[in-house]
Design a protein around this motif. Sequence first.
Motif, mmCIF file in Angstrom:
data_model
loop_
_atom_site.group_PDB
_atom_site.id
_atom_site.type_symbol
_atom_site.label_atom_id
_atom_site.label_comp_id
_atom_site.label_asym_id
_atom_site.label_seq_id
_atom_site.Cartn_x
_atom_site.Cartn_y
_atom_site.Cartn_z
ATOM 1 N N ARG A 183 0.843 -1.185 0.000
ATOM 2 C CA ARG A 183 0.000 0.000 0.000
ATOM 3 C C ARG A 183 0.879 1.237 0.000
ATOM 4 O O ARG A 183 1.940 1.238 0.619
ATOM 5 N N ALA A 184 0.388 2.280 -0.651
ATOM 6 C CA ALA A 184 1.154 3.526 -0.681
ATOM 7 C C ALA A 184 0.219 4.691 -0.934
ATOM 8 O O ALA A 184 -0.836 4.541 -1.556
ATOM 9 N N GLY A 185 0.632 5.849 -0.459
ATOM 10 C CA GLY A 185 -0.051 7.090 -0.786
ATOM 11 C C GLY A 185 0.757 7.826 -1.833
ATOM 12 O O GLY A 185 1.972 7.659 -1.916
ATOM 13 N N VAL A 186 0.087 8.633 -2.634
ATOM 14 C CA VAL A 186 0.764 9.356 -3.710
ATOM 15 C C VAL A 186 0.600 10.848 -3.468
ATOM 16 O O VAL A 186 -0.511 11.331 -3.235
ATOM 17 N N ILE A 187 1.720 11.585 -3.508
ATOM 18 C CA ILE A 187 1.704 13.032 -3.385
ATOM 19 C C ILE A 187 2.293 13.600 -4.664
ATOM 20 O O ILE A 187 3.448 13.326 -4.994
ATOM 21 N N GLY B 46 -0.547 3.245 -10.619
ATOM 22 C CA GLY B 46 -1.778 2.476 -10.443
ATOM 23 C C GLY B 46 -1.704 1.093 -11.063
ATOM 24 O O GLY B 46 -2.266 0.133 -10.543
ATOM 25 N N ARG B 47 -0.996 0.982 -12.187
ATOM 26 C CA ARG B 47 -0.873 -0.308 -12.873
ATOM 27 C C ARG B 47 0.157 -1.222 -12.240
ATOM 28 O O ARG B 47 0.215 -2.402 -12.578
ATOM 29 N N SER B 48 0.968 -0.697 -11.317
ATOM 30 C CA SER B 48 2.079 -1.491 -10.779
ATOM 31 C C SER B 48 1.621 -2.585 -9.825
ATOM 32 O O SER B 48 2.394 -3.478 -9.509
ATOM 33 N N GLY B 49 0.402 -2.515 -9.326
ATOM 34 C CA GLY B 49 -0.083 -3.527 -8.389
ATOM 35 C C GLY B 49 -0.060 -3.060 -6.953
ATOM 36 O O GLY B 49 -0.465 -3.796 -6.056
ATOM 37 N N ILE B 50 0.402 -1.853 -6.699
ATOM 38 C CA ILE B 50 0.394 -1.300 -5.341
ATOM 39 C C ILE B 50 -0.957 -0.638 -5.102
ATOM 40 O O ILE B 50 -1.435 0.127 -5.936
ATOM 41 N N PHE C 140 -4.188 7.071 -0.860
ATOM 42 C CA PHE C 140 -4.672 8.423 -1.136
ATOM 43 C C PHE C 140 -3.852 9.007 -2.259
ATOM 44 O O PHE C 140 -2.734 8.583 -2.527
ATOM 45 N N ILE C 141 -4.425 9.986 -2.941
ATOM 46 C CA ILE C 141 -3.736 10.750 -3.977
ATOM 47 C C ILE C 141 -3.929 12.217 -3.604
ATOM 48 O O ILE C 141 -5.055 12.701 -3.566
ATOM 49 N N ARG C 142 -2.825 12.898 -3.329
ATOM 50 C CA ARG C 142 -2.895 14.284 -2.872
ATOM 51 C C ARG C 142 -2.096 15.175 -3.812
ATOM 52 O O ARG C 142 -0.986 14.826 -4.205
ATOM 53 N N ASP C 143 -2.682 16.296 -4.174
ATOM 54 C CA ASP C 143 -2.009 17.263 -5.029
ATOM 55 C C ASP C 143 -1.528 18.416 -4.156
ATOM 56 O O ASP C 143 -2.333 19.093 -3.518
ATOM 57 N N VAL C 144 -0.207 18.630 -4.109
ATOM 58 C CA VAL C 144 0.356 19.680 -3.265
ATOM 59 C C VAL C 144 1.088 20.723 -4.120
ATOM 60 O O VAL C 144 2.066 21.311 -3.683
ATOM 61 N N THR C 145 0.579 20.959 -5.335
ATOM 62 C CA THR C 145 1.194 21.939 -6.218
ATOM 63 C C THR C 145 1.090 23.327 -5.597
ATOM 64 O O THR C 145 -0.006 23.752 -5.231
ATOM 65 N N PRO C 146 2.216 24.037 -5.455
ATOM 66 C CA PRO C 146 2.138 25.374 -4.854
ATOM 67 C C PRO C 146 1.493 26.367 -5.807
ATOM 68 O O PRO C 146 1.845 26.448 -6.977
ATOM 69 N N LEU C 147 0.512 27.104 -5.298
ATOM 70 C CA LEU C 147 -0.173 28.117 -6.091
ATOM 71 C C LEU C 147 0.016 29.474 -5.428
ATOM 72 O O LEU C 147 -0.229 29.619 -4.230
#
Length: 138
Positions: free
Chosen positions: A90-94, A110-114, A118-125
């Motif tokens: 399991r893993a979270g994605v930032i 996503g295709r790797s099998g993990i 969560f998927i979080r977008d931390v792009t600075p604005l």
Amino acid sequence: MAKSIPKIGSRKNRRIGSRKHPRKIPTGVIYVQASFNNTIVTVTDVRGRVISWSSAGSCGFKGTRRGTPFAAQTAARNAIRAVFDQGMQRAGVIIKGAGLGRDAALRAIGRSGILLRFIRDVTPLPHNGCRPPKKRRV
């Protein structure tokens, strides 16, 4: 000559664990930094210690091809291959940045099998901070 003062409590760059027996890491965090020129994928454990990393440049892409979605997909696949062998399930994605490799790297993860927690977008604005540079005239 002056006597050197020994450093007390200095942090030494010692390895945590051994290389012969890679530690089992069930969960982790995958950081994707997608700029217009390159895509860097870093895989860490929950405490933030880097286990594996890869970038489009380290995968052999040069110049403007580093910013392409295919290069980002290759970088993500290379970074995940090492941690998949160590037992990551399991893993979270930032995700950070506005490059072309964002979606391609996310699809490869996503295709790797993990299993993604969560998927979080931390792009600075900017909240209208610095004045941006003049637009390019090509």
